[in-house]
Structures are given as structure tokens and as C-alpha cells.
Design an enzyme around this catalytic site. Structure first.
Site, PDB file in Angstrom:
ATOM      1  N   ARG A 124      41.972  48.830  49.683  1.00  0.00           N
ATOM      2  CA  ARG A 124      42.644  48.445  49.281  1.00  0.00           C
ATOM      3  C   ARG A 124      43.856  49.643  48.777  1.00  0.00           C
ATOM      4  NH1 ARG A 124      41.103  44.208  44.254  1.00  0.00           N
ATOM      5  NH2 ARG A 124      41.326  43.467  46.079  1.00  0.00           N
TER       6      ARG A 124
ATOM      7  N   ASP B 196      49.241  33.330  39.941  1.00  0.00           N
ATOM      8  CA  ASP B 196      48.882  34.533  40.288  1.00  0.00           C
ATOM      9  C   ASP B 196      48.638  34.866  39.209  1.00  0.00           C
ATOM     10  OD1 ASP B 196      47.515  37.091  40.932  1.00  0.00           O
ATOM     11  OD2 ASP B 196      48.640  37.382  42.388  1.00  0.00           O
TER      12      ASP B 196
ATOM     13  N   CYS C 111      44.308  33.529  43.193  1.00  0.00           N
ATOM     14  CA  CYS C 111      42.990  33.892  43.680  1.00  0.00           C
ATOM     15  C   CYS C 111      41.944  35.155  42.595  1.00  0.00           C
ATOM     16  CB  CYS C 111      43.723  35.371  44.501  1.00  0.00           C
ATOM     17  SG  CYS C 111      45.241  35.958  43.602  1.00  0.00           S
TER      18      CYS C 111
ATOM     19  N   ARG D  25      35.946  33.790  50.390  1.00  0.00           N
ATOM     20  CA  ARG D  25      36.189  35.101  50.294  1.00  0.00           C
ATOM     21  C   ARG D  25      34.932  35.380  51.083  1.00  0.00           C
ATOM     22  NH1 ARG D  25      39.833  37.660  47.943  1.00  0.00           N
ATOM     23  NH2 ARG D  25      39.658  39.138  49.608  1.00  0.00           N
TER      24      ARG D  25
ATOM     25  N   HIS E 224      48.190  40.726  50.526  1.00  0.00           N
ATOM     26  CA  HIS E 224      46.747  40.616  50.326  1.00  0.00           C
ATOM     27  C   HIS E 224      46.343  39.504  51.116  1.00  0.00           C
ATOM     28  CE1 HIS E 224      43.308  40.828  48.689  1.00  0.00           C
ATOM     29  NE2 HIS E 224      43.037  39.903  47.854  1.00  0.00           N
TER      30      HIS E 224
ATOM     31  N   GLN F  64      42.906  37.625  52.067  1.00  0.00           N
ATOM     32  CA  GLN F  64      43.052  36.152  50.365  1.00  0.00           C
ATOM     33  C   GLN F  64      43.276  34.984  50.382  1.00  0.00           C
ATOM     34  OE1 GLN F  64      41.869  36.342  47.045  1.00  0.00           O
ATOM     35  NE2 GLN F  64      41.892  34.241  47.250  1.00  0.00           N
TER      36      GLN F  64
HETATM   37  N1  NVA Z   1      48.565  40.199  42.606  1.00  0.00           N
HETATM   38  C1  NVA Z   1      47.184  40.832  41.991  1.00  0.00           C
HETATM   39  C2  NVA Z   1      45.948  40.263  43.174  1.00  0.00           C
HETATM   40  C3  NVA Z   1      44.593  40.581  42.420  1.00  0.00           C
HETATM   41  C4  NVA Z   1      44.096  40.012  43.386  1.00  0.00           C
HETATM   42  C5  NVA Z   1      47.140  42.176  42.080  1.00  0.00           C
HETATM   43  O1  NVA Z   1      47.568  42.825  43.259  1.00  0.00           O
HETATM   44  O2  NVA Z   1      46.670  42.645  41.097  1.00  0.00           O
HETATM   45  N1   CP Z   2      41.365  38.175  44.508  1.00  0.00           N
HETATM   46  C1   CP Z   2      40.585  39.546  45.035  1.00  0.00           C
HETATM   47  O1   CP Z   2      41.332  40.178  45.611  1.00  0.00           O
HETATM   48  O2   CP Z   2      39.652  39.564  43.427  1.00  0.00           O
HETATM   49  P1   CP Z   2      39.503  41.047  43.493  1.00  0.00           P
HETATM   50  O3   CP Z   2      39.862  41.616  43.367  1.00  0.00           O
HETATM   51  O4   CP Z   2      38.362  40.787  42.418  1.00  0.00           O
HETATM   52  O5   CP Z   2      39.118  41.629  44.568  1.00  0.00           O
END
Ligand code: NVA
Ligand code: CP
Length: 283
Positions: free
Chosen positions: A82, A200, A240, A268, A109, A112
Site C-alpha cells: 500500500r 467513497d 469501501c 475483503r 484499489h 477492494q
Molecule cells: N479512496 C480512499 C480509499 C480508502 C480505502 C483512499 O485512498 O483514502
Molecule cells: N477499504 C479499505 O481499504 O480499508 P482500509 O483502508 O481500512 O484498509
């Protein structure tokens, strides 16, 4: 892979397919679901993991990614990453000799959205006549939905504020691959007739400093009961998570009859297991 994840869910699947295998999770951003579902999923399949962040590793002291990639490739069987820019993930991939799973970048992502497809499949196994809406930012989730639309036959109706749309190239590529995607700046138009609506956060991780500006720009993009009346009668809502109640979604909607976010979060785990199994034993 969606079918395999469903089978794993239905049978509360455990195996030893990852026995004596180790995955390294490199997380440069916060995570609850992705981190824990991968860690638990690895354990369900008999494997091991190491969790790393820049703070307590040399990544935070500017050791080049290409060096990190080559070293970790000699210790482990896969990386789960990540990070911020997609280019960083690709740099790691270029220099590592083990598989890399994208656990979220600024641009995508994918894990997800794969588990979101499972959540939808459980309720609507035939994607052909399905209308899925996206209301919100043109972010990593929106981009991964666009990619999904290139491979699955649902119709994707997306609403973004002007200036917050996803990249033209990505959209163009998906359309050329046969995706059925429409883009508008009107949330009502996007949700009309939709069977599932996704949203989101307005400011993703790394964009927190834009929060105030975005709260202004995204006015009218909140998933509330009124907006849902424009959708299919049985519409379900996906997010998500984490969610900002009162911004992209109201408390009534996320806690209400429309919401399938808890199943979505559970899935997930099942999808990560299907992904991990596929990595070590591709069909
Ligand atoms: N779009 C959000 C998703 C978090 C799971 C982010 O990147 O923060
Ligand atoms: N939806 C998701 O990826 O959540 P986290 O940021 O908690 O991993």
C-alpha cells in the site's frame, strides 16, 4: 476468482497452501480492513507474514525502492504493498522477483473492487442487466471500477464534480475494451435506475489538506435518502470504508436498509484468500 472467493466464504475455507510461504506487507498508508484481512487470510491458508511501515524500516530513511525490492525478494514469496503513487508500486515490481499485490495506491484499489464484485455477485449473480453507479471523487476506487467495467458486463454510471473526473486515458481504454460507462456531473442522473450505488471519501489518504475545498466542491454529492429515491426501488449502497458520515454518505443511509457495507467489509477476507491462492497456484 469471484466464484472461488464465494466458495471459500461458503465453506469457511482453511488450507495449508501457503505453508512455509511468507508475504511481506509494506504499508505506507494507514489501513484497517486491507491489513487485517490479508494477515488473517494468510493465516487461514497456513502462511506467514511480516508487516513493515516506513517508520520502522529503512524505507523511511530513503533507501531506494529498487534496493528494498531486490532484498525482500530473497526473503519472501510475495509483497503486498500500500503506497502513494502507482509508479512506486511499479518500481518495486520492476526490481522484485516475487509477485506483488496492490493493496491500494493513489491510482488504484483493485483488491477492494474485486471483493465488491463478490458482494454484488452474492445478490445479483447475473451482471448483464446490472446498473452500478459511482457518486463521488475520481479517485483510486473510481479508477478500479472503470477497470472492472472493462471485464464485466454491467453498466457503470459515474458522477463526479467538474475537475474531479478520472483520467481520460483510463476511461478511453476501458471504453475501447467494451466497457459500458457514462460520465456526468449530476448525481441524480448517475443514480437513476441504479441497482447498486458506490461512494467513497471526498479526500483520499494523502489529500487531507484539500478536505475543506473538497467539502465545498462535493456539495450535492452526498448519498442521502432523497438521492436514493431516484434509484431502483431495491437499491443497495456500497462504501469501501472508512466513511465520513454527513459528507459522502449520511448516517441514515449507511445504517439503513440500503447499506451492505458490513458484508462488503467481510468479503475483503474471502477475496484476499482467493487472490493469495491464485498467486501460488494459478489455475
Ligand atoms: N479512496 C480512499 C480509499 C480508502 C480505502 C483512499 O485512498 O483514502
Ligand atoms: N477499504 C479499505 O481499504 O480499508 P482500509 O483502508 O481500512 O484498509
Amino acid at each position: 476468482m469471484v466464484l472461488r472467493a464465494k466458495e471459500m466464504k461458503d465453506t469457511n475455507h482453511r488450507s495449508s497452501i501457503l505453508e512455509s510461504k511468507t508475504f511481506i506487507l509494506i504499508f505506507e498508508k494507514a489501513s484497517t480492513r486491507t491489513k487485517v484481512s490479508f494477515e488473517v487470510g494468510i493465516r487461514h491458508l497456513g502462511g506467514h507474514y511480516v508487516f513493515m511501515t516506513p517508520k520502522e524500516s529503512q524505507l523511511g530513511r530513503s533507501e531506494p525502492l529498487k534496493d528494498t525490492a531486490r532484498v525482500l525478494s530473497r526473503y519472501a514469496d510475495g509483497l503486498i504493498v500500500r503506497t502513494f503513487g502507482q509508479a512506486k508500486l511499479e518500481e518495486l515490481s520492476k526490481y522484485s522477483s516475487i509477485p506483488i499485490i496492490n493493496a491500494l495506491t493513489d491510482e488504484y484499489h483493485p483488491c477492494q473492487v474485486m471483493s465488491d464484485l463478490l458482494t454484488i455477485y452474492e445478490r445479483t449473480p447475473d451482471f448483464k442487466d446490472l446498473v452500478i453507479a459511482w457518486v463521488g471523487d475520481g479517485n483510486n476506487m473510481a479508477n478500479s471500477w472503470i477497470n472492472a467495467a472493462a471485464y464485466f458486463p454491467f453498466q457503470l454510471k459515474m458522477a463526479f464534480p467538474r475537475g474531479y473526473t478520472p483520467g481520460e486515458d483510463l476511461l478511453e481504454r476501458a471504453l475501447q475494451m467494451g466497457a459500458r460507462i457514462s460520465v456526468t456531473s449530476d448525481p441524480v442522473e448517475a443514480v437513476r435506475g441504479a441497482h447498486y450505488i458506490n461512494t467513497d471519501v471526498w479526500a483520499s489518504m494523502g489529500r487531507e489538506q484539500e478536505q475543506n475545498t473538497r467539502e465545498e466542491v462535493f456539495k450535492g454529492f452526498t448519498l442521502n435518502e432523497k438521492l436514493l429515491t431516484m434509484a431502483d426501488k431495491k437499491v443497495k449502497v456500497l462504501h469501501c470504508l472508512p466513511a465520513h458520515r454527513g459528507q459522502e454518505i449520511t448516517d441514515q443511509v449507511i445504517e439503513g436498509e440500503w447499506s451492505i457495507v458490513w458484508d462488503q467489509a467481510e468479503n475483503r477476507l474471502h477475496m484476499q484468500k482467493a487472490i493469495l491462492e491464485w498467486i501460488v497456484a494459478p489455475e
